[in-house]
Enzyme design. Structure first.
Site, PDB file in Angstrom:
ATOM      1  N   THR A 271      34.397  22.817  78.825  1.00 16.94           N
ATOM      2  CA  THR A 271      35.463  23.823  78.785  1.00 16.94           C
ATOM      3  C   THR A 271      36.430  23.526  79.927  1.00 16.94           C
ATOM      4  O   THR A 271      36.011  23.115  81.002  1.00 16.94           O
ATOM      5  CB  THR A 271      34.836  25.225  78.997  1.00 16.94           C
TER       6      THR A 271
ATOM      7  N   ARG B 151      31.748  32.865  66.052  1.00 15.02           N
ATOM      8  CA  ARG B 151      31.350  33.282  67.411  1.00 15.02           C
ATOM      9  C   ARG B 151      32.520  33.080  68.380  1.00 15.02           C
ATOM     10  O   ARG B 151      33.190  32.060  68.371  1.00 15.02           O
ATOM     11  CB  ARG B 151      30.143  32.462  67.860  1.00 15.02           C
ATOM     12  N   VAL B 152      32.771  34.074  69.195  1.00 18.60           N
ATOM     13  CA  VAL B 152      33.820  33.960  70.206  1.00 18.60           C
ATOM     14  C   VAL B 152      33.170  34.096  71.582  1.00 18.60           C
ATOM     15  O   VAL B 152      32.360  34.999  71.803  1.00 18.60           O
ATOM     16  CB  VAL B 152      34.889  35.058  70.001  1.00 18.60           C
ATOM     17  N   GLY B 153      33.520  33.195  72.481  1.00 18.27           N
ATOM     18  CA  GLY B 153      32.945  33.236  73.838  1.00 18.27           C
ATOM     19  C   GLY B 153      33.834  33.986  74.808  1.00 18.27           C
ATOM     20  O   GLY B 153      34.680  34.801  74.420  1.00 18.27           O
TER      21      GLY B 153
ATOM     22  N   THR C  53      33.689  29.020  83.385  1.00 20.79           N
ATOM     23  CA  THR C  53      32.980  28.213  82.393  1.00 20.79           C
ATOM     24  C   THR C  53      31.508  28.571  82.459  1.00 20.79           C
ATOM     25  O   THR C  53      31.009  28.921  83.536  1.00 20.79           O
ATOM     26  CB  THR C  53      33.185  26.711  82.658  1.00 20.79           C
ATOM     27  N   GLY C  54      30.822  28.493  81.319  1.00 21.99           N
ATOM     28  CA  GLY C  54      29.402  28.817  81.312  1.00 21.99           C
ATOM     29  C   GLY C  54      29.030  29.482  80.006  1.00 21.99           C
ATOM     30  O   GLY C  54      29.824  29.493  79.057  1.00 21.99           O
TER      31      GLY C  54
END
Ligand code: ASP
Length: 340
Positions: free
Chosen positions: A199, A227-229, A250-251
């Site tokens: 990312t 799916r949305v992060g 990020t993660g």
């Protein structure tokens, strides 16, 4: 005795130094948490070059008195176009073997923000996020609506095939095989982080003391369709406020959403007067790490103090100081290049 005291003093000053904010920074980027399996030694020079290109693009904007918003967009676009990173061209595959991307951008002076999620045809999702911010009344557009909007705005649209890369396809195959063997594949931390990294994000400070932050991702390998992060969620993966900081994370996105990580970092600076390193470490080291949740962040305050915090083996990253010096890292080794 004397040497023991000197050793203790040395260790103490090293740890203070290692945890001090980096001064005079105007631009910083990250390429997502990573480990040596994902970035073996032979790939390191390419990653350094990719990071340098991104800093060059962002610095070109700032050097000519451009805005931090333009700078973070340019820096992230460069990383989106580079197949090495998990954003744009190098996006990872979903459980259906497709690429669905998320991105967001925020301006610290106006607190305006824009984002897109689950987009499949926009060459540079970060530019679509910016268009949402500037051309609509909304903050977040998703899926087909976001793709159509980007097209109507004249942004570059590509076939979903553009996002295919052998490397990411193979990673997906490996990840699926691993998941089949795993007994706890319903937990977000069970997702194989080794195959889902890269990312990208950027934070910048311009000549008017304005901050901006941007983040872009393909998400996690083998994520569910739809799916949305955290990356397109303002306050989770991205945040910018001229009073506090510009932040890109990020993660494992689910945790960044649940803990409101980016916003929380900003609040620690605002209400507890923590510096950028203390605020970043509170979330990344003290909150996420004990739960075995991998993550990282870059945080830049309005005075140009920068923090990187990550609890993985590495966070490919770079920053530029006011004098035009670029500092680049994949793991701990620093590479210095001049931008002028
Ligand atoms: N935060 C991203 C997501 O959960 C993934 C990453 O940073 O590697 O979508």
């Amino acid at each position: 005795m004397k040497s023991l005291i000197l050793l203790i003093l040395g260790l103490l000053s090293f740890s203070i130094f290692a945890h001090s904010p980096i001064p005079n920074v105007i631009l910083a980027i990250h390429g997502g948490t990573a480990d040596t399996e994902e970035i073996p030694k032979n790939l390191e020079p390419e990653v350094i070059d990719g990071l340098f290109e991104s800093l060059k693009a962002g610095y070109a904007v700032l050097k000519t008195k451009g805005s931090s918003l333009d700078a973070v967009e340019a820096a992230v676009k460069s990383l989106e176009d580079n197949p090495l990173f998990n954003a744009g061209k190098g996006a990872v595959f979903t459980s259906q073997g497709k690429n669905e991307m998320d991105a967001s951008i925020m301006e610290g002076s106006t607190k305006k923000a824009g984002a897109v999620a689950s987009v499949t045809q926009i060459k540079n999702p970060i530019s679509a996020a910016r268009a949402v911010m500037e051309k609509t009344r909304h903050v977040l557009l998703v899926g087909d609506g976001a793709d159509q909007f980007a097209k109507a705005q004249g942004l570059k649209i590509v076939s979903p095939k553009y996002f295919y890369t052998d490397r990411r396809w193979k990673e997906w195959q490996k990840s699926k095989a691993k998941q089949n063997r795993s007994s706890q594949n319903s937990s977000p931390t069970a997702w194989n982080r080794h195959f889902s990294l890269g990312t990208v994000g950027s934070v910048a400070l311009d000549i008017k003391n304005g901050l901006a932050a941007a983040t872009s991702t393909g998400g996690l390998t083998d994520k569910m369709h739809g799916r949305v992060g955290d990356s397109p969620i303002i306050g989770a993966g991205t945040f910018a406020d001229n009073e506090t900081a510009a932040i890109s994370c990020t993660g494992v996105g689910e945790y960044f959403i649940r803990y409101g990580i980016a916003r929380e970092i900003s609040s620690l600076i605002k209400y507890k007067q923590l510096n950028v390193v203390q605020a970043a470490d509170t979330l990344i080291q003290n909150t996420l790490k004990p739960q075995n949740v991998e993550g990282g962040t870059i945080v830049l305050d309005p005075k140009g103090y920068l923090a990187f915090s990550y609890n993985a083996e590495g966070l490919p990253r770079g920053y530029v100081t006011q004098d035009g010096t670029a500092h680049l890292f994949v793991f701990d080794k620093e590479v210095v290049r001049l931008l002028k």
